[in-house]
Design a protein around this motif. Structure first.
Motif, PDB file in Angstrom:
ATOM      1  N   GLU A  27      51.178 -24.943 -43.664  1.00 56.05           N
ATOM      2  CA  GLU A  27      51.065 -23.494 -43.846  1.00 56.05           C
ATOM      3  C   GLU A  27      52.331 -22.928 -44.485  1.00 56.05           C
ATOM      4  OE1 GLU A  27      48.086 -21.585 -40.565  1.00 56.05           O
ATOM      5  OE2 GLU A  27      50.034 -22.283 -39.807  1.00 56.05           O
ATOM      6  N   LEU A  41      52.385 -23.864 -48.167  1.00 55.05           N
ATOM      7  CA  LEU A  41      51.489 -23.019 -48.959  1.00 55.05           C
ATOM      8  C   LEU A  41      52.136 -21.670 -49.254  1.00 55.05           C
ATOM      9  CD1 LEU A  41      48.051 -23.773 -47.218  1.00 55.05           C
ATOM     10  CD2 LEU A  41      48.662 -24.340 -49.575  1.00 55.05           C
ATOM     11  N   LYS A  42      52.812 -21.102 -48.263  1.00 57.64           N
ATOM     12  CA  LYS A  42      53.488 -19.814 -48.459  1.00 57.64           C
ATOM     13  C   LYS A  42      54.614 -19.928 -49.472  1.00 57.64           C
ATOM     14  CE  LYS A  42      52.463 -17.934 -43.868  1.00 57.64           C
ATOM     15  NZ  LYS A  42      53.025 -17.519 -42.547  1.00 57.64           N
ATOM     16  N   SER A  70      43.482 -23.733 -50.172  1.00 58.54           N
ATOM     17  CA  SER A  70      44.289 -22.508 -50.190  1.00 58.54           C
ATOM     18  C   SER A  70      44.736 -22.051 -48.809  1.00 58.54           C
ATOM     19  CB  SER A  70      43.489 -21.371 -50.847  1.00 58.54           C
ATOM     20  OG  SER A  70      42.282 -21.146 -50.125  1.00 58.54           O
ATOM     21  N   GLU A  71      44.140 -22.615 -47.743  1.00 60.03           N
ATOM     22  CA  GLU A  71      44.507 -22.218 -46.393  1.00 60.03           C
ATOM     23  C   GLU A  71      44.260 -23.362 -45.420  1.00 60.03           C
ATOM     24  OE1 GLU A  71      42.092 -19.323 -44.401  1.00 60.03           O
ATOM     25  OE2 GLU A  71      40.249 -19.975 -45.412  1.00 60.03           O
TER      26      GLU A  71
END
Length: 554
Positions: free
Chosen positions: A107, A110-111, A119-120
């Motif tokens: 996570e 990704l940020k 994407s998540e």
């Protein structure tokens, strides 16, 4: 002046500081050290040690030597991995284990803009309903807001039944404040309401508020009871029977307490039912090396989602009575029953309906929580336990034990009160409460059916009906090559599988090995809590991944 070395030593709870000159080559000393000892006792067990500073590495954990530039020793760590409580190192909790830690890292990546094939991260690893999008019950939050900020009692936008609940709770609090300590057993008014709720639920079976203990979630009550039960050494050490698959709280608590874990296996071929012959097998084997004292049951089941029949519960009670076992009934999912023909039966209700032969003799502790069912209020850490047929002197010890932790969180106690004293017909909030409750449980039932249906379309995945609770625990078939590769990496095959799924799809599941399973079988646990749309995406990704994984390793 000769340079000095110093060494701080702890032996049998006493501290010693040894000073040694560095005159190894001084005339007349023939290479020996000249030592002086500052001791904290007139009788030193360090006489032989004092003749030399050649300390063996075997004293690691008791001897810490740190030399600074000026020759003065600095203190080493008192608490190290070698000196810490060894039982803590045995504790494992798969629900928040390595795969979840990796999900958190992903996570963050990704940020930070790291490119991934998704994407998540979809966390389907834990029964945290609100984190997955479930909405809180309006009435509960209204009363908690009023209790937290009593000035709102003058606000006409809050319904009268919410205000009356808040006033009653606050009246029971010290200083009429939710921020005051309560009695260690919990607020009196809440315990009274819990007892009334149990009587209604169980068709009039009496419940005594003095037998109700409010807890920090159900977990607190379960661990407290285990603390009372565990004793003895060697073959007399307490053994606790737990279902396999199990919720890892049990194995973790038993490891920390140094108790013996006695595994009994649920019957996957019969929708994870309990088998009395399996209980007998586990008990007889355990009696060869420990003293079995308690039997734990999770109903509805976690991670397996089964709902035990009344006949099964009767059989378990008879077994416990005959074998003199303390019963622990984890019933936190009692409102989460979805399958046609299934019904929740509390162990207490069945126990009393079986008559005095059992109701006056079998010792039982049952547990409930605000974290599951339609509430999903995990963060408030509210819960209760009820004890039945507990020895009076033991109960005194239980009261002492709970007093050590002062009291459970009072906001959690207030929330527990609202669960057991919800709006009734004729009250202003009743219709909206029933609408929200029904919608939440209806959505969970639909997602339970959807999960079973889609997973069973995947070759190599077999999912039992999700009769209750919040999880599916499907059986997965893994190729031999994947199993070998996992073993070469030192991983359980289903951990290898779930980690691959996380890295390739962003879906976070918990491998079955974290809950226990029969040798040679592999599973994963998945919550049914994501929104319906997100759950469909999740299940489709699981389907695609399993097919690709199977093809890759075949």
């Amino acid at each position: 002046m000769l340079p000095y070395r110093s060494l701080r030593i702890s032996v049998k709870g006493r501290n010693y500081l040894i000073f040694s000159s560095g005159a190894h080559n001084a005339p007349g000393h023939q290479g020996s050290s000249v030592c002086s000892i500052l001791i904290s006792s007139p009788l030193s067990p360090l006489y032989s040690v004092a003749r030399t500073l050649g300390i063996s590495a075997a004293l690691r954990g008791r001897v810490q030597e740190r030399m600074s530039k000026n020759g003065v020793a600095s203190r080493g760590k008192v608490l190290t991995i070698d000196t810490m409580n060894p039982t803590v190192k045995k504790v494992e909790y798969a629900v928040r284990g390595p795969i979840v830690q990796r999900a958190v890292q992903i996570e963050k990546e990704l940020k930070e803009g790291v490119k991934k094939p998704f994407s998540e991260v979809i966390k389907a690893n834990i029964g945290d309903a609100h984190a997955m999008g479930q909405q809180p019950i309006t009435f509960f939050r209204q009363v908690l807001a009023l209790c937290s900020y009593p000035e709102l009692l003058n606000d006409n936008s809050f319904p009268d039944d919410a205000k009356s609940r808040a006033r009653r709770i606050l009246k029971s609090c010290g200083g009429s404040s939710l921020g005051a300590y309560s009695a260690s057993q919990g607020l009196d008014c809440v315990r009274q309401d819990v007892a009334s709720y149990i009587e209604r639920r169980d068709g009039g079976v009496p419940s005594d508020p003095d037998n109700i203990y409010l807890t920090t979630g159900a977990s607190d009550g379960i661990v407290t009871m285990l603390k009372l039960l565990v004793c003895g050494e060697g073959e007399a050490r307490t053994g606790i029977m737990i279902s396999i698959p199990q919720y890892p709280l049990y194995s973790a608590a038993l490891a920390e307490l140094g108790a013996v874990q006695i595994n009994y296996y649920l019957n996957e071929e019969q929708c994870w039912s309990m088998d009395i012959s399996e209980l007998h097998r586990a008990l007889e084997e355990a009696r060869r090396h420990c003293n079995p004292r308690a039997l734990c049951i999770i109903n509805p089941g976690n991670p397996t989602g089964q709902v035990q029949s009344r006949q099964c519960i009767e059989d378990v009670i008879r077994f416990a009575a005959k074998e003199r076992l303390f019963l622990m009934a984890d019933e936190v999912y009692q409102d989460n029953v979805y399958a046609d023909g299934c019904q929740f039966h509390s162990f207490k209700k069945v126990l009393f309906e079986m008559g005095p032969e059992y109701s006056s003799a079998v010792e039982l502790a049952s547990f409930h929580s605000t974290s599951k069912c339609y509430m999903g209020e995990c963060g408030f850490r509210g819960g209760y336990m009820e004890v039945i047929n507990m020895d009076g002197e033991v109960k005194d010890q239980l009261n002492k034990l709970v007093s050590v932790r002062l009291c459970p969180p009072v906001p959690g106690q207030a929330l527990m009160d609202l669960v057991v004293n919800s709006p009734q017909p004729g009250e202003p909030s009743y219709n909206s409460f029933i609408k929200e409750r029904t919608a939440t449980l209806g959505a969970l039932a639909e997602k339970a059916r959807l999960t079973e249906q889609i997973l069973n379309t995947v070759p190599g995945i077999s999912c039992n009906p999700v009769q209750g609770a919040m999880y599916s625990f499907p059986l997965i078939t893994l190729p031999d090559r994947a199993i070998r590769e996992a073993q070469e990496m030192g991983q359980a095959p289903d951990m290898f599988y779930c980690m691959k799924m996380l890295e390739e799809t962003g879906i976070c599941l918990v491998p079955g090995s974290g809950f226990g399973q029969k040798e040679g079988t592999y599973h994963f646990r998945m919550t049914i809590l994501p929104s319906t749309d997100k759950l469909k995406i999740l299940l489709e990704k699981v389907k695609e991944f399993h097919q690709q994984f199977t093809q890759q390793y075949s």
